[in-house]
Design a protein around this motif. Structure first.
Motif, PDB file in Angstrom:
ATOM      1  N   GLY A 132       0.817  -1.208   0.000  1.00  0.00           N
ATOM      2  CA  GLY A 132       0.000   0.000   0.000  1.00  0.00           C
ATOM      3  C   GLY A 132       0.851   1.258   0.000  1.00  0.00           C
ATOM      4  O   GLY A 132       0.606   2.196  -0.760  1.00  0.00           O
ATOM      5  N   SER A 136       1.428   3.693  -3.321  1.00  0.00           N
ATOM      6  CA  SER A 136       0.948   5.064  -3.122  1.00  0.00           C
ATOM      7  C   SER A 136       2.040   6.095  -3.341  1.00  0.00           C
ATOM      8  O   SER A 136       1.748   7.294  -3.491  1.00  0.00           O
ATOM      9  N   VAL A 321      -3.157   4.136   4.753  1.00  0.00           N
ATOM     10  CA  VAL A 321      -3.755   3.151   3.854  1.00  0.00           C
ATOM     11  C   VAL A 321      -3.549   1.723   4.332  1.00  0.00           C
ATOM     12  O   VAL A 321      -4.415   0.864   4.160  1.00  0.00           O
ATOM     13  N   ARG A 326      -8.212  -0.103   2.787  1.00  0.00           N
ATOM     14  CA  ARG A 326      -8.601   0.528   1.523  1.00  0.00           C
ATOM     15  C   ARG A 326     -10.078   0.962   1.542  1.00  0.00           C
ATOM     16  O   ARG A 326     -10.421   2.057   1.118  1.00  0.00           O
ATOM     17  N   VAL A 436      -5.639   5.541  -3.535  1.00  0.00           N
ATOM     18  CA  VAL A 436      -6.090   4.182  -3.183  1.00  0.00           C
ATOM     19  C   VAL A 436      -6.561   3.414  -4.412  1.00  0.00           C
ATOM     20  O   VAL A 436      -6.474   2.183  -4.448  1.00  0.00           O
ATOM     21  N   VAL A 439      -3.632   1.566  -5.579  1.00  0.00           N
ATOM     22  CA  VAL A 439      -3.329   0.455  -4.673  1.00  0.00           C
ATOM     23  C   VAL A 439      -4.232  -0.731  -4.994  1.00  0.00           C
ATOM     24  O   VAL A 439      -3.779  -1.874  -5.108  1.00  0.00           O
ATOM     25  N   LEU A 440      -5.526  -0.467  -5.172  1.00  0.00           N
ATOM     26  CA  LEU A 440      -6.466  -1.537  -5.503  1.00  0.00           C
ATOM     27  C   LEU A 440      -6.130  -2.176  -6.850  1.00  0.00           C
ATOM     28  O   LEU A 440      -6.184  -3.400  -7.000  1.00  0.00           O
ATOM     29  N   GLU A 505     -12.255  -5.340   1.783  1.00  0.00           N
ATOM     30  CA  GLU A 505     -10.970  -4.923   2.333  1.00  0.00           C
ATOM     31  C   GLU A 505      -9.856  -5.851   1.848  1.00  0.00           C
ATOM     32  O   GLU A 505     -10.033  -7.067   1.823  1.00  0.00           O
ATOM     33  N   LYS A 507      -6.256  -5.078   2.732  1.00  0.00           N
ATOM     34  CA  LYS A 507      -4.973  -4.760   3.372  1.00  0.00           C
ATOM     35  C   LYS A 507      -4.323  -6.003   3.970  1.00  0.00           C
ATOM     36  O   LYS A 507      -4.989  -6.925   4.436  1.00  0.00           O
TER      37      LYS A 507
END
Length: 521
Positions: A132, A136, A321, A326, A436, A439-440, A505, A507
């Protein structure tokens, strides 16, 4: 810091620096809008094309970015992208005509695919617990580039308005917009050189049978005792995925039943991120702030606040994050965006515009200013009505060229409320959906289709971005600033409803674990 951790951060930092070049390239045009409009006598649609031409270019690039990543590798593709940035920056700086400027900025748009390729590369070399933060970093570099662009534009404009002898010697006063665009050349060259010092992606190496090099790369970014385990997990994951890696086969997999939830999440966030209107604010920042009635110089200064706000809240989002996750950042961030745009809508909607006779007599810079006498003392309830009256009395060209100073003289507007709303919107975007989303994108796609899936969904967000950039001047001229912002808020609200239902989620999970969770949903 352990050597493997230092290596992962070093490689990610180098690749993420492309975000700085992207941000600089994207935002530096905001300071040139007034100058190129006057030099090439542009109408709103032509202005939209020159500002949005990179977003048109990236649409073409994204058709080939995935195939290039799979064929040549992520590292080699990034080198090609960096080279395109250099060529575009030099070409735009010395453009002799409107169409050559459009063409060179279009060429730079081919390099805008750097964001998706950077996310792909960093996602593949980053250990799960750092992914993450590392992914980012691209967004942080983007906002640093944006901030640098606004600061450079303000600095160049300040020097151009000074009486220093060297200003005339360098032709700064006559070529303000060229100096602004030329500020990208040095960082673009620096990024190209730095890319020669990163390794190739271990996932790409493994897919292409370069197993020993893949292990060597993994040993640089993981502790020795974990390399074997990670390598075995990657092999198992890849062997269980489809072996047909053609473009058609990968696109079919994206739209397959098992990918349905991923498709909904990725499509929605790709559209919603740019439907916020973020690039209308960022790429036309001085133009937007001129609507507050502060004049051109104040608008350039306020643009710097946009950059600083972007940096602070992107860093805050980066810190949180991997702690908050997320989903909370996306959901609450989009709600924050809607509220902020609502504040701006109210502020502009309640504005009134009146040119007094005294104000008209003070406008000595306008030739034949008496043309404005018929509208002296008339109150207009919207920026659209006021601009229409200016055009009727001054003509299209003069109304456009003197718009900033006329709004400054006429506007009765709650500029503090709107400024707070705009900065709140910038903060919300860069705290949440801005970074984000990438990140996803680096997490939710299976390894077998990542080379196509990330560019594919980046293509969707780029189409929306292009539409926002190209049509914003036209929206400003026909809908007005208030209803344009309301339109953005409504589209974000639709996206929020969908993501609240489907987003899960991710993470602290490996890419393989994320696939199982999404497919089970």
């Amino acid at each position: 810091m352990n050597s493997y951790k230092r290596n992962a951060f070093t490689y990610a930092t180098i690749v993420a620096f492309g975000g700085f070049v992207f941000g600089l390239d994207a935002a530096v045009i905001s300071g040139t809008v007034k100058f190129i409009t006057e030099e090439f006598s542009l109408n709103p649609m032509q202005l939209g094309i020159v500002v949005g031409s990179p977003s048109i270019g990236v649409l073409l690039a994204l058709f080939f970015a995935g195939s290039a990543c799979d064929k040549f590798g992520r590292r080699q593709t990034l080198k090609i992208i960096a080279f395109l940035y250099v060529i575009s920056a030099v070409g735009a700086t010395f453009s002799p005509s409107y169409w050559s400027l459009v063409a060179t900025r279009f060429l730079g748009g081919l390099a805008f695919s750097s964001i998706s390729v950077a996310s792909m590369y960093i996602g593949e070399i980053a250990p799960p617990k750092w992914r993450g933060k590392l992914v980012s970093m691209t967004q942080i570099n983007i906002v640093l580039g944006l901030s640098a662009a606004y600061f450079v534009n303000y600095l160049i404009l300040s020097y151009a308005n000074s009486d220093a002898a060297w200003v005339n010697d360098l032709g700064l006063k006559q070529n303000v917009w060229r100096w602004m665009l030329g500020s990208e050349i040095v960082p673009a060259v620096a990024w190209l050189v730095a890319l020669f010092f990163i390794p190739r992606s271990p996932a790409w190496l493994l897919y292409n049978g370069k197993t020993e090099e893949a292990k060597r790369t993994l040993s640089k970014i993981y502790p020795k005792e974990e390399v074997g385990v990670i390598y075995d997990e990657m092999q198992t994951s890849m062997s269980s995925e489809t072996q047909d890696r053609s473009l058609v086969a990968q696109l079919k997999e994206i739209f397959s039943k098992k990918m349905r939830v991923i498709l909904i999440i990725a499509t929605t966030i790709a559209i919603a991120q740019q439907s916020t209107g973020i690039n209308a604010i960022l790429f036309y920042a001085p133009t937007v702030f001129e609507q507050l009635g502060g004049g051109s110089d104040a608008a350039f200064m306020q643009s710097i606040w946009v950059g600083l706000t972007s940096v602070v809240f992107t860093i805050l989002g980066l810190v949180l994050v991997d702690r908050l996750g997320r989903r909370p950042l996306i959901i609450w961030g989009m709600a924050w965006i809607i509220i902020s745009l609502g504040i701006c809508f109210y502020g502009f909607q309640t504005a009134r515009y009146t040119l007094t006779e005294k104000a008209i007599t003070e406008l000595s810079t306008i030739k034949n200013v008496e043309r404005l006498t018929p509208i002296a003392g008339v109150e207009y309830g919207s920026d659209i009505a006021f601009k229409k009256a200016l055009e009727d009395n001054l003509g299209e060209v003069d109304a456009r060229n003197y718009e900033s100073v006329l709004i400054q003289k006429a506007a009765a507007i709650n500029s503090i409320l709107i400024l707070v709303g705009i900065l709140s919107f910038i903060a919300a975007f860069h705290f949440s959906v801005g970074p984000v989303m990438w990140v996803l994108f680096s997490e939710i796609f299976p390894n077998s289709i990542r080379g196509i899936a990330i560019p594919f969904f980046t293509l969707i967000t780029s189409v929306v971005s292009m539409l926002v950039q190209v049509f914003f001047p036209k929206q400003l001229a026909t809908m007005g600033i208030s209803y344009t912002l309301l339109f953005y808020a409504i589209t974000v609200a639709i996206g929020l409803v969908i993501l609240y239902r489907y987003l899960v989620e991710t993470k602290n999970m490996t890419i393989e674990e994320i696939q199982l969770k999404l497919q089970s949903k």
